[in-house]
Design a protein around this motif. Structure first.
Motif, short mmCIF file in Angstrom:
data_model
loop_
_atom_site.label_atom_id
_atom_site.label_comp_id
_atom_site.label_asym_id
_atom_site.label_seq_id
_atom_site.Cartn_x
_atom_site.Cartn_y
_atom_site.Cartn_z
N PRO A 3 0.54 -3.57 -2.49
CA PRO A 3 -0.91 -3.44 -2.71
C PRO A 3 -1.40 -1.99 -2.64
O PRO A 3 -2.35 -1.62 -3.33
CB PRO A 3 -1.51 -4.27 -1.57
N PHE A 4 -0.78 -1.15 -1.82
CA PHE A 4 -1.19 0.24 -1.73
C PHE A 4 -0.83 1.01 -3.01
O PHE A 4 -1.53 1.91 -3.42
CB PHE A 4 -0.55 0.93 -0.51
N HIS A 5 0.27 0.61 -3.62
CA HIS A 5 0.71 1.24 -4.86
C HIS A 5 -0.25 0.92 -5.99
O HIS A 5 -0.61 1.77 -6.78
CB HIS A 5 2.13 0.78 -5.22
N ALA A 43 8.23 -4.24 0.80
CA ALA A 43 7.57 -4.22 -0.51
C ALA A 43 6.35 -5.12 -0.54
O ALA A 43 5.35 -4.80 -1.20
CB ALA A 43 8.56 -4.64 -1.60
N LYS A 44 6.39 -6.23 0.17
CA LYS A 44 5.25 -7.14 0.20
C LYS A 44 4.01 -6.48 0.80
O LYS A 44 2.89 -6.81 0.43
CB LYS A 44 5.61 -8.41 0.95
N VAL A 45 4.22 -5.54 1.71
CA VAL A 45 3.11 -4.84 2.34
C VAL A 45 2.73 -3.59 1.55
O VAL A 45 1.56 -3.27 1.39
CB VAL A 45 3.47 -4.47 3.80
#
Length: 81
Positions: free
Chosen positions: A78-80, A73-75
């Motif tokens: 940001p894409f979301h 989720a940490k990665v």
């Protein structure tokens, strides 16, 4: 193009561990993955996760899946956004 075919292009070479969602199931068996010394931590398929037993083993597996999701989720957040 599916995620699994591009997995090696995402690695820079110094990784020891890599985390992926269920789309990466079987990545460790692919020929291009055999050359890279990475430990893959791939999420369980949603149907399998829902079917986990309500035993202490099932609870442990659920906690492991939650930990893998927290790291991803940490990665992915940001894409979301």
């Amino acid at each position: 193009v599916s995620d699994i075919t591009q997995a090696q292009a995402l690695l820079h070479g110094d990784e020891t561990d890599a985390f992926g969602d269920a789309a990466y199931q079987g990545i460790e068996k692919r020929a291009e993955s055999q050359e890279v010394p990475v430990t893959w931590h791939v999420a369980m398929r949603p149907g399998k996760r829902k079917a986990l037993p309500g035993t202490s083993l099932g609870d442990l597996l659920e906690r492991i899946e939650h930990a893998k999701a927290s790291i991803r989720a940490k990665v992915e957040h940001p894409f979301h956004v």
